[in-house]
Write an enzyme that holds these catalytic residues in place. Structure first.
Site, short mmCIF file in Angstrom:
data_model
loop_
_atom_site.label_atom_id
_atom_site.label_comp_id
_atom_site.label_asym_id
_atom_site.label_seq_id
_atom_site.Cartn_x
_atom_site.Cartn_y
_atom_site.Cartn_z
N ARG A 105 78.41 22.51 68.59
CA ARG A 105 77.39 22.71 69.36
C ARG A 105 77.66 21.97 70.92
O ARG A 105 76.47 21.83 71.63
CB ARG A 105 76.07 22.83 68.82
CG ARG A 105 75.49 21.45 68.45
CD ARG A 105 74.02 21.20 67.92
NE ARG A 105 73.77 19.86 67.72
CZ ARG A 105 73.53 19.67 66.26
NH1 ARG A 105 74.07 20.45 65.28
NH2 ARG A 105 73.38 18.47 65.89
N LYS A 124 75.34 20.20 75.44
CA LYS A 124 74.82 20.46 73.94
C LYS A 124 74.04 21.46 73.65
O LYS A 124 72.77 21.31 74.24
CB LYS A 124 74.43 18.90 73.20
CG LYS A 124 74.20 19.07 71.95
CD LYS A 124 74.05 17.48 71.31
CE LYS A 124 73.66 17.45 69.80
NZ LYS A 124 73.59 16.15 69.49
N ASP A 136 74.99 28.50 65.05
CA ASP A 136 74.96 29.28 66.13
C ASP A 136 75.54 28.49 67.31
O ASP A 136 75.49 28.93 68.54
CB ASP A 136 73.46 30.01 66.34
CG ASP A 136 72.47 28.67 66.15
OD1 ASP A 136 72.65 27.57 66.76
OD2 ASP A 136 71.05 29.51 65.95
N GLY A 137 75.49 27.10 67.08
CA GLY A 137 75.81 26.38 68.31
C GLY A 137 74.81 25.91 69.35
O GLY A 137 75.15 25.50 70.24
N ARG A 194 74.91 16.24 78.73
CA ARG A 194 75.09 14.66 78.46
C ARG A 194 76.54 14.37 79.19
O ARG A 194 77.27 15.17 79.23
CB ARG A 194 75.14 14.44 76.92
CG ARG A 194 75.73 15.14 75.96
CD ARG A 194 75.47 14.73 74.80
NE ARG A 194 76.66 15.42 73.78
CZ ARG A 194 76.74 14.91 72.61
NH1 ARG A 194 75.85 14.33 71.72
NH2 ARG A 194 77.65 15.72 71.63
N ASP A 271 82.94 10.97 62.47
CA ASP A 271 82.86 11.92 63.54
C ASP A 271 81.96 11.72 64.67
O ASP A 271 81.60 12.10 65.66
CB ASP A 271 82.88 13.62 63.16
CG ASP A 271 81.57 13.68 62.30
OD1 ASP A 271 81.32 13.01 61.38
OD2 ASP A 271 80.64 14.44 62.65
#
Length: 522
Positions: A105, A124, A136-137, A194, A271
Site C-alpha cells: 500500500r 501510503k 486493496d492498497g 511520507r 520488512d
C-alpha cells in the site's frame, strides 16, 4: 503553477525493474521494484502539512495552496518525468519466513534533492500494487493520522525516523475490520505523503538471497552503498562487512532511543526494519503508560509478546542476524559477520547503561550504576507507574530533601494508595541509594534537572491523545491534529499552556480500542 522541485530519480533508473507492466498480484522475480500508477482519489482534500518537510523538499508556502500540490500528494497527478513504483522485498514476520511481501500500500513517487540532501517521496494508501496480495492498497483515516503525527513527533524527540509531508483524505470509503473480529465497516480513506532518505528494508535484501538471486542482491547492496553509505568506499568484500557493521550500529542507536522515550514499535518484522536505522512503518505502536517491560500495543502479538518493550533491543539483534544471512553470499565468510553481531550484544549493554544514566542525571560512571538501574526497573513494576511522568518529575528530586521522594513522583502512580508497606519500603530504599549516588556527581539540583529534562520528554503521543484527534477528524474537525502536531514539535519544553497533555492515561482509555491495544488494520 509549476512546482520547482529538483527531481533526481536513481532507484528506478539504476536497479532492475519488473519486466511485467500489468498491475496484478504476482511473484516478482529478478527485480527490485515494479512500476505502478497511484489510484486517482475521488474527492481529495488536504488535512495537514508539515512546514519543516515542505521546506526540506523545496516546496514553497504558496505551493500548498494550489490544487496541483493536493493532486500530487494524493496520487491524482504525477510529477513531470517521473515513473512511480512499488518496491519488492520479503521478510520474517513474528519470527517466521513470510516470503515475498513488498509495498502493498505504498507507492514511491520520486526522489528529490534539495539543500544537498536527497529524499524519497512516497504515498501510503494510494492504491494496489503487485505486492498488495489480497488487500486493496488503501489506508484509512485513523491509521494515517497516527502515522502522520507520530513520525514527526519522533523526529523532534531525537529518534531516527522516516518523516511525513502531508495528511489528506481521499474522498473514498474503505472497508476495514479494525480488530479482526468479523465486524468490518466502512471508514474514511486517507493518504500520507511520507519521506525518507530511502525506504529500503532488511527484507529488501532477504528476498534475493532466499531466491538464490545473487546478481540482483549484489546490484542492490552496491546501489545502497554507493548512494547511502558512500563514505565506506567502493563496494567490495571489506566494504560489505563495513556496511553491515554500520547498519548494526545505526539500528542499535535507534532502539536505544526507543527505550529512552518508552516507544514500542509493535511490529518489528524484518520488512519493517530500515537499512538506514530509521523508525519505519508506524502501525500498532504505542508509548508505555504504566512502566511494563512486557507490554506490547499489538493485538496480534498479545499472546506471545515477541515485540514487547523489554525485548526490542534483542529483536533488533535477531533481525540483524537475518540481514547478515542475506548479504552472506557477497562475503562468503561467516566470521566477520558473527563478530559484528557479537559486538552488537556487547555494545547494547554499554549504550543502554549510558542511556539510563542520562535519564537519572548521572554523568560519571560508577561501578554500582547497573545495579541501581536494575533495582529501579524492578520497583517501577511493583505498581502501575507512568514512565513519562516518572522520569520527567524525577528531575525535581532534591538531594537535601530525600524524604520528599513520594511528593516528587506521586503524580506518576496510577493508584497512589497502593504505595504502602513493602512497596513503599522498596521505593524508600531506592531513593536513599539514589541520593548517595547523586552526591558523587558534580551537578547541583538545578543543573541536574536541566540535563535530565533534555532526555526525558514531557510530552509524547500517547494513544489516547491520537485517538481523540482521530475521533475529531472523523467528524471533520482537524484542530486537535494541529494542536498535537505543534505540541510534539517541542516535547522537552514545559509548554505551560499545554500542561493538560502532561497527564496519565485517563481511565476511560484503559480498554478502549485505539487507546490500549491496536491491530495492524489500516
Amino acid at each position: 503553477m509549476t512546482l520547482k522541485l529538483n527531481i533526481k530519480d536513481r532507484f528506478n533508473k539504476d536497479l532492475p525493474a519488473d519486466s511485467i507492466i500489468e498491475n496484478s498480484r504476482r511473484q516478482v522475480k529478478k527485480a527490485c521494484f515494479s512500476y505502478v500508477t497511484p489510484k486517482v482519489p475521488s474527492n481529495p482534500s488536504l488535512i495537514h502539512v508539515s512546514p519543516d518537510m515542505l521546506k526540506n523538499l523545496g516546496f514553497s508556502e504558496a505551493d500548498i495552496k494550489t490544487n496541483r500540490f493536493l493532486k500530487i500528494v494524493t496520487g491524482a497527478e504525477l510529477l513531470p518525468n517521473t515513473k512511480p513504483y512499488a518496491m519488492c522485498y520479503a521478510g520474517h514476520q513474528f519470527g517466521n519466513w513470510a516470503g515475498q511481501l513488498g509495498d502493498g500500500r505504498a507507492i514511491n513517487l520520486a526522489e528529490i534533492e534539495h539543500n544537498n540532501k536527497r529524499w524519497a517521496l512516497q504515498l501510503k494508501g494510494a492504491g494496489e500494487t503487485p505486492y498488495s496480495r489480497s488487500a486493496d492498497g488503501l489506508a484509512v483515516l485513523r491509521s494515517s493520522v497516527r502515522e502522520y503525527l507520530c513520525s514527526e513527533a519522533m523526529f523532534h524527540l531525537g529518534v531516527p525516523t522516516t518523516r511525513a509531508l502531508s495528511l489528506s483524505l481521499s474522498g473514498d470509503q474503505v472497508m476495514r475490520d479494525v480488530m479482526y473480529n468479523g465486524n468490518p465497516k466502512y471508514e474514511k480513506g486517507a493518504i500520507v505523503a511520507r519521506v525518507a532518505e530511502s525506504f529500503l528494508r532488511f527484507g529488501s535484501y532477504e528476498v534475493f538471497t532466499a531466491r538464490g538471486d545473487d546478481k540482483t542482491l549484489k546490484s542492490l547492496v552496491d546501489y545502497t552503498i554507493n548512494n547511502h553509505y558512500s563514505h565506506l568506499g567502493v563496494p567490495s568484500k571489506e566494504v560489505y562487512i563495513a556496511f553491515m557493521e554500520e547498519v548494526a550500529q545505526r539500528s542499535l542507536e535507534m532502539v536505544i532511543h526507543w527505550q529512552r522515550v518508552g516507544f514500542v514499535h509493535g511490529v518489528m518484522n524484518t520488512d519493517n526494519m530500515s537499512v538506514l536505522g530509521l523508525t519505519i512503518d508506524y502501525g500498532p505502536y504505542g508509548w508505555l503508560e504504566g512502566y511494563d517491560q512486557d507490554w506490547t500495543p499489538n493485538t496480534t502479538d498479545s499472546t506471545h509478546k515477541r515485540y514487547r518493550y523489554g525485548t526490542q533491543p534483542q529483536i533488533v539483534l535477531w533481525n540483524l542476524f537475518q540481514l547478515a544471512n542475506a548479504i552472506y553470499p557477497l562475503i562468503d565468510e561467516a566470521e566477520p559477520l558473527e563478530k559484528i553481531l557479537e559486538s552488537y550484544h556487547a555494545n547494547l549493554e554499554v549504550e543502554y547503561l549510558k542511556m539510563m544514566q542520562s535519564k537519572l542525571g548521572l554523568k560519571n560512571d560508577h561501578k554500582n550504576d547497573a545495579l541501581l538501574i536494575e533495582d529501579l526497573e524492578n520497583v517501577l513494576q511493583l505498581s502501575e507507574t507512568d514512565m513519562t511522568i516518572f522520569f520527567r518529575n524525577l528531575a525535581n528530586f532534591k538531594i537535601n530533601e530525600p524524604e520528599k521522594w513520594f511528593k516528587v513522583i506521586e503524580d506518576a502512580f496510577y493508584h497512589p494508595d497502593d504505595i504502602k508497606s513493602n512497596i513503599e519500603e522498596r521505593w524508600d530504599k531506592w531513593f536513599k541509594i539514589y541520593k548517595e549516588r547523586l552526591l558523587l556527581e558534580e551537578l547541583n539540583d538545578d543543573q541536574r534537572k536541566t540535563a535530565m529534562n533534555k532526555v526525558n520528554p514531557k510530552y509524547v503521543l500517547r494513544n489516547y491523545m491520537a485517538q481523540l484527534a482521530i475521533d475529531d477528524a472523523d467528524k471533520g474537525d482537524y484542530k486537535l491534529i494541529d494542536e498535537l502536531f505543534n505540541l510534539l514539535k517541542k516535547p522537552y519544553d514545559e509548554q505551560i499552556a499545554s500542561k493538560k497533555w502532561f497527564a496519565k492515561r485517563p481511565e476511560w482509555a484503559r480498554h478502549k480500542v485505539g487507546c490500549s491495544m491496536l491491530s495492524c488494520s489500516s
